[in-house]
Design an enzyme around this catalytic site. Sequence first.
Site, PDB file in Angstrom:
ATOM      1  N   TYR A  91      82.295 166.915  37.192  1.00 13.40           N
ATOM      2  CA  TYR A  91      81.715 165.580  37.225  1.00 13.40           C
ATOM      3  C   TYR A  91      82.892 164.623  37.330  1.00 13.40           C
ATOM      4  CZ  TYR A  91      76.998 166.744  35.497  1.00 13.40           C
ATOM      5  OH  TYR A  91      75.715 167.199  35.348  1.00 13.40           O
ATOM      6  N   THR A 134      79.598 167.854  41.598  1.00 17.07           N
ATOM      7  CA  THR A 134      78.209 167.384  41.471  1.00 17.07           C
ATOM      8  C   THR A 134      78.135 165.899  41.809  1.00 17.07           C
ATOM      9  OG1 THR A 134      77.736 169.042  39.798  1.00 17.07           O
ATOM     10  CG2 THR A 134      76.271 167.148  39.862  1.00 17.07           C
ATOM     11  N   HIS A 165      69.246 168.823  41.023  1.00 14.27           N
ATOM     12  CA  HIS A 165      69.666 168.959  39.631  1.00 14.27           C
ATOM     13  C   HIS A 165      68.513 169.480  38.767  1.00 14.27           C
ATOM     14  CE1 HIS A 165      73.291 167.398  37.337  1.00 14.27           C
ATOM     15  NE2 HIS A 165      72.555 167.835  36.349  1.00 14.27           N
TER      16      HIS A 165
HETATM   17  C1  LIG Z   1      69.880 172.351  30.527  1.00 15.76           C
HETATM   18  C2  LIG Z   1      70.534 172.068  31.843  1.00 15.76           C
HETATM   19  C3  LIG Z   1      71.802 171.535  31.878  1.00 15.76           C
HETATM   20  C4  LIG Z   1      72.426 171.267  33.101  1.00 15.76           C
HETATM   21  N1  LIG Z   1      73.712 170.790  33.130  1.00 15.76           N
HETATM   22  C5  LIG Z   1      74.322 170.600  34.320  1.00 15.76           C
HETATM   23  C6  LIG Z   1      75.684 170.202  34.368  1.00 15.76           C
HETATM   24  O1  LIG Z   1      76.343 170.026  33.343  1.00 15.76           O
HETATM   25  N2  LIG Z   1      76.252 170.019  35.586  1.00 15.76           N
HETATM   26  C7  LIG Z   1      75.552 170.210  36.768  1.00 15.76           C
HETATM   27  O2  LIG Z   1      76.097 170.024  37.862  1.00 15.76           O
HETATM   28  N3  LIG Z   1      74.259 170.622  36.741  1.00 15.76           N
HETATM   29  C8  LIG Z   1      73.645 170.815  35.552  1.00 15.76           C
HETATM   30  N4  LIG Z   1      72.346 171.251  35.530  1.00 15.76           N
HETATM   31  C9  LIG Z   1      71.645 171.531  36.808  1.00 15.76           C
HETATM   32  C10 LIG Z   1      71.847 172.983  37.233  1.00 15.76           C
HETATM   33  O3  LIG Z   1      73.177 173.230  37.605  1.00 15.76           O
HETATM   34  C11 LIG Z   1      70.942 173.349  38.425  1.00 15.76           C
HETATM   35  O4  LIG Z   1      71.164 172.458  39.479  1.00 15.76           O
HETATM   36  C12 LIG Z   1      69.458 173.351  38.044  1.00 15.76           C
HETATM   37  O5  LIG Z   1      69.257 173.857  36.761  1.00 15.76           O
HETATM   38  C13 LIG Z   1      68.659 174.171  39.060  1.00 15.76           C
HETATM   39  O6  LIG Z   1      67.306 174.137  38.776  1.00 15.76           O
HETATM   40  P1  LIG Z   1      66.507 175.267  37.931  1.00 15.76           P
HETATM   41  O7  LIG Z   1      66.803 174.971  36.484  1.00 15.76           O
HETATM   42  O8  LIG Z   1      65.098 175.033  38.280  1.00 15.76           O
HETATM   43  O9  LIG Z   1      67.054 176.600  38.358  1.00 15.76           O
HETATM   44  C14 LIG Z   1      71.724 171.518  34.311  1.00 15.76           C
HETATM   45  C15 LIG Z   1      70.437 172.062  34.259  1.00 15.76           C
HETATM   46  C16 LIG Z   1      69.845 172.345  33.043  1.00 15.76           C
HETATM   47  C17 LIG Z   1      68.465 172.949  33.041  1.00 15.76           C
END
Ligand SMILES: Cc1cc2nc3c(=O)[nH]c(=O)nc-3n(C[C@H](O)[C@H](O)[C@H](O)COP(=O)(O)O)c2cc1C
Length: 409
Positions: free
Chosen positions: A159, A185, A299
């Site tokens: 980030y 991201t 995301h």
């Molecule tokens: C609890 C949680 C925390 C996440 N934290 C980040 C993060 O810190 N950085 C990021 O780029 N994406 C983050 N994401 C997004 C994930 O990298 C990913 O894009 C997303 O979970 C994909 O969708 P799905 O949960 O339906 O598989 C997060 C997702 C979840 C569920």
Amino acid sequence: MDRQLPKRHDLAPLLKFKRPVLSPRERRLTAALTVEDLRRVAKRRTPKAAFDYTDGAADGEITLARARQAFADVEFHPSILRDVSEVDTSREVLGKRVSLPFGIAPTGFTRMMQAEGEVAGATAATAAGIPFALSTMGTTSIEDVAAADPGGRHWFQLYMWKDRDRSMALVDRAAKAGYDTLLVTVDVPVAGARLRDVRNGMTIPPTLTPRTVANAIPRPAWWFNFLTTEPLAFASLDSWSGTVADLLDTMFDPTVTYDDLTWIRDQWPGKVVVKGVQSVSDAARLAELGVDAILLSNHGGRQLDRAPVPFHLLPDVRREVGDATEVWVDTGIMSGQDVVSAVAHGAHFTLVGRAYLYGLMAGGREGVDRMIEILSGQIERTMRLLGVRTLDELGPEHVTAMRRLGPVG
Ligand SMILES: Cc1cc2nc3c(=O)[nH]c(=O)nc-3n(C[C@H](O)[C@H](O)[C@H](O)COP(=O)(O)O)c2cc1C
């Protein structure tokens, strides 16, 4: 009808007593046949605020619901009479072989979901031959993940913060620790409105209020682990106590542009993936810039509500960017069938976020192993049923993506 008394030698083959499974964790995980099953176990075992933080999305959670619906609405078209005794689920991703067409997405605060956190994710991924992405908001440090999982393929998710020097110090550490890919991201100029977290009064770390204590009573294992392991903190950031949204808005920089991306790319020796691409024109621009992969993602529905379904963007993006840039997809993947649909629709690779975390919350490292086992079994079976032996054989002729919604006019 003539009746007779059952004889002992007739009964013997019918009596198949299973070896009792003694470990409750193993019993729970073996009984889970789908990621939905793991989610149900996870919900029972995790305090509400942490579960909702994982399970929830932004605003009305329409983006996430549509992304999952889009996978459910796929129609498969099998080919018959092919020899599918052997199937190969592996492929080259950014120059290295992976054994399955999915990896573990970066997620923040992971030790809050379950104390084994990122180490469970990384070691399970490596055991299965797939990559693991560590978040900037991770709760295990860049170096600790590398040390706990030697030989694993690790990616770092960046980030870009207001304090550029501190962001780039992390990038440096990741390069030194052997991470081979940077996921930048780009869909968080500001935090999405995660209403469940606001309603739950979610803070990092979780605070003990009468409500959280009452919620803890039926979940003693989570609390025991939480209170007897290293205190929850961001491994790569200074300590923070406050709400997640406040943290994100304090750290994240809404002024980041394409120029910053070029600058980041020049600092990083490995591959660069841009995570959070949501339009054909942005994908085309990134391909022209020469990034190594584009991750179509919203995301997991946690940012802009009513965003496009990434899976639906695949054919147009593929057509626009050609073969020089890998096109990946995430958001909404809950099964191997979803992964196969994505690959057939043009995705080179996919990431799973919640599926991984449901596994983790359901049973730590073994829960993540079980999630990977479920997905890989579903991928192999679906490939066989479609009559394909390799991922390269999967194509648009195998799926029709049905749309419930289309533009007006
Ligand atoms: C609890 C949680 C925390 C996440 N934290 C980040 C993060 O810190 N950085 C990021 O780029 N994406 C983050 N994401 C997004 C994930 O990298 C990913 O894009 C997303 O979970 C994909 O969708 P799905 O949960 O339906 O598989 C997060 C997702 C979840 C569920």
